[in-house]
Scaffold this motif. Structure first.
Motif, short mmCIF file in Angstrom:
data_model
loop_
_atom_site.label_atom_id
_atom_site.label_comp_id
_atom_site.label_asym_id
_atom_site.label_seq_id
_atom_site.Cartn_x
_atom_site.Cartn_y
_atom_site.Cartn_z
N MET B 1 62.40 11.04 64.58
CA MET B 1 61.31 10.11 64.81
C MET B 1 60.93 10.09 66.30
O MET B 1 61.74 10.41 67.16
CB MET B 1 61.73 8.69 64.41
CG MET B 1 61.96 8.54 62.93
SD MET B 1 62.20 6.81 62.49
CE MET B 1 62.66 6.99 60.77
N ASP B 2 59.70 9.72 66.56
CA ASP B 2 59.25 9.75 67.94
C ASP B 2 59.92 8.65 68.77
O ASP B 2 60.21 8.83 69.93
CB ASP B 2 57.73 9.58 67.99
CG ASP B 2 57.03 10.80 67.44
OD1 ASP B 2 55.92 10.66 66.95
OD2 ASP B 2 57.62 11.90 67.50
N HIS B 9 56.68 -0.67 60.71
CA HIS B 9 56.14 0.55 60.12
C HIS B 9 54.74 0.31 59.58
O HIS B 9 54.53 -0.61 58.81
CB HIS B 9 57.04 1.01 58.97
CG HIS B 9 58.47 1.15 59.37
ND1 HIS B 9 58.98 2.28 59.98
CD2 HIS B 9 59.52 0.29 59.27
CE1 HIS B 9 60.27 2.11 60.22
NE2 HIS B 9 60.61 0.91 59.81
N GLN B 252 54.98 2.34 64.14
CA GLN B 252 55.12 3.75 63.83
C GLN B 252 54.31 4.07 62.57
O GLN B 252 54.51 3.42 61.54
CB GLN B 252 56.59 4.07 63.60
CG GLN B 252 56.84 5.53 63.21
CD GLN B 252 58.30 5.88 63.35
OE1 GLN B 252 58.78 6.20 64.42
NE2 GLN B 252 59.02 5.77 62.26
N PRO B 270 52.70 6.52 67.91
CA PRO B 270 54.00 6.89 67.35
C PRO B 270 53.85 7.18 65.85
O PRO B 270 53.11 6.47 65.15
CB PRO B 270 54.86 5.64 67.57
CG PRO B 270 54.17 4.88 68.63
CD PRO B 270 52.71 5.17 68.49
N HIS B 271 54.55 8.21 65.38
CA HIS B 271 54.40 8.56 63.97
C HIS B 271 55.63 9.28 63.46
O HIS B 271 56.46 9.75 64.24
CB HIS B 271 53.16 9.44 63.76
CG HIS B 271 53.34 10.85 64.23
ND1 HIS B 271 53.44 11.92 63.38
CD2 HIS B 271 53.46 11.36 65.49
CE1 HIS B 271 53.59 13.03 64.07
NE2 HIS B 271 53.61 12.72 65.35
N TYR B 272 55.75 9.32 62.16
CA TYR B 272 56.85 10.07 61.53
C TYR B 272 56.35 10.68 60.23
O TYR B 272 55.79 9.99 59.39
CB TYR B 272 58.04 9.16 61.24
CG TYR B 272 59.20 9.91 60.63
CD1 TYR B 272 59.94 10.81 61.38
CD2 TYR B 272 59.54 9.74 59.29
CE1 TYR B 272 60.99 11.53 60.81
CE2 TYR B 272 60.59 10.44 58.72
CZ TYR B 272 61.31 11.33 59.48
OH TYR B 272 62.34 12.04 58.93
#
Lengths: 135, 283
Positions: B1-2, B9, B252, B270-272
């Motif tokens: 994850m970043d 989330h 995120q 931020p992302h995943y």
């Protein structure tokens, strides 16, 4: 007409009370083979309610529970605490003088919070459901 | 994850639909990722679920209700023979599960009436969970009007409520006239969009980049043509960009789509990226 509506409302409450008896039994014997006795009766009563009282707000709540329990026989996976939670929820509903759409929505969300998956029907997403045209 | 310290989330439509419609194994994967943590969505993400799934369910409801359709089997046959896109095929996966769970006979005219009622109740429940199961960021700068179309259903007259919703949701001219997508794309995030277009121009086109490049091409046309290019159909083609631009920067963005791998870093979101359902099954 007014009398008929009252009868339907009472029947919805009565059927929900009947469902409560099986749920209480399931709560006390969840995970045991004997639980199937009460699951079978419970699901049949729920379908009777669906067929006899399709427009009753209690039916809407009971159908959410039905789908969570009946799909793939998931009734066997839920535990005593979850069944007790449903009993408390339905008892609270039948004790209300009237049940409106807000009560129905709150009840369904409570079922979800108790861990019951009320929309359990899965679709294979990778192959079947594009959201954007660009994907 | 970043950034593993990010506690909240924000779900892209790809993750939301998996939580609502995925198979049990895929749902369990996401539940293990988000255990007891607050999950957020936006009105725009809700709109994408309405557009890609709910409206098709409603369409099937009316197919089933047709007087020329004798039973559930006839409705499924008509749908499968005439409607071929992947979104429409998803309905064919849901319907047999729903009606089998209710022990309905697919050849019985009597059970058709039960099926209509059951499907109506399911649609009402699905829309409720879409609206209430997740937290709403309440920060949809597009003010997407399709997202706000109410679905008001009375069990005794489901068809009327469903038709009204379909009418209003399908009135894209009225919806577009009330939204702010042009302001978002042409003013608020113009600099970021120009940057995205530049990045896309330098990428090779392959299976990983194709989605992002298509989005960037549509964004390029929007910048060139202005507000007239911002209709609901075009918005469908740039949905990932709208979601990424609108995502709260302190959350995120959870997704499964490749396009976000190019969209998010550019705008410091931020992302995943979660594995696809196929990969989870293969594990």
């Amino acid at each position: 007409m007014h009398t008929k509506q009252n009868v339907l409302e009472i029947s919805g409450v009565e059927l929900t009370k009947s469902i409560l008896i099986d749920l209480q039994k399931l709560s006390s014997c969840s995970g045991e083979p004997i639980a199937s006795v009460y699951a079978d009766n419970l699901l049949r009563t729920m379908r009777t309610m669906r067929d006899k009282l399709p427009f009753d707000p209690y039916t809407e709540v009971v159908m959410a529970l039905h789908d969570a329990l009946a799909y793939s026989n998931r009734w066997i996976d839920y535990n005593a605490s979850q069944y007790q939670g449903v009993c408390d929820l339905l008892t609270s509903l039948v004790n209300q003088e009237t049940i409106n759409n807000s009560s129905v929505e709150a009840a369904i969300l409570t079922l979800e919070n108790l861990g019951f998956d009320t929309i359990p029907f899965g679709v294979k997403l990778d192959q079947s459901l594009d959201i954007h045209e660009d994907e | 994850m970043d950034d593993k310290s990010i506690p909240q989330h924000f779900l892209d439509t790809s993750v939301l639909r998996s939580l609502l419609l995925g198979t049990q194994v895929y749902k369990q994967y996401f539940e293990s990722q988000f255990t007891d943590q607050p999950l957020y969505i936006s009105n725009y993400v809700q709109m994408e679920m309405r557009r890609s799934y709910l409206i098709n369910l409603i369409s099937f409801y009316f197919v089933l209700r047709l007087e020329t359709i004798n039973n559930i089997g006839d409705a499924i046959a008509l749908w499968s023979n005439r409607f071929k896109t992947s979104e429409l095929k998803a309905i064919l996966q849901l319907i047999p599960q729903l009606f089998s769970t209710h022990q309905l006979n697919f050849s019985s005219p009597q059970d058709k009436e039960k099926a209509i009622s059951i499907l109506g109740i399911y649609i009402k429940r699905f829309e409720l969970l879409l609206r209430k199961k997740f937290n709403n960021t309440n920060t949809d700068s597009t003010t997407c009007t399709r997202a706000l179309v109410p679905l008001t259903l009375d069990l005794q007259n489901l068809a009327a409520g469903l038709k009204q919703f379909a009418d209003e949701f399908g009135d894209v001219e009225n919806c577009r006239s009330n939204c702010q997508i042009d302001q978002v794309l042409l003013v608020q995030y113009r600099a970021e969009i120009e940057q995205l277009i530049q990045i896309a121009a330098q990428l090779p086109k392959n299976s990983n980049t194709r989605g992002f490049i298509n989005i960037a091409n549509n964004l390029k046309e929007i910048l060139a043509q202005g507000a007239t290019a911002c209709d609901c159909k075009r918005c469908e083609k740039i949905g990932d960009a709208v979601i990424a631009l609108n995502a709260p920067r302190n959350m995120q963005l959870e997704h499964t789509d490749n396009s976000f791998d190019y969209l998010c870093p550019t705008i410091n979101q931020p992302h995943y990226k979660h594995p696809s359902e196929r990969k989870i099954f293969a594990r």
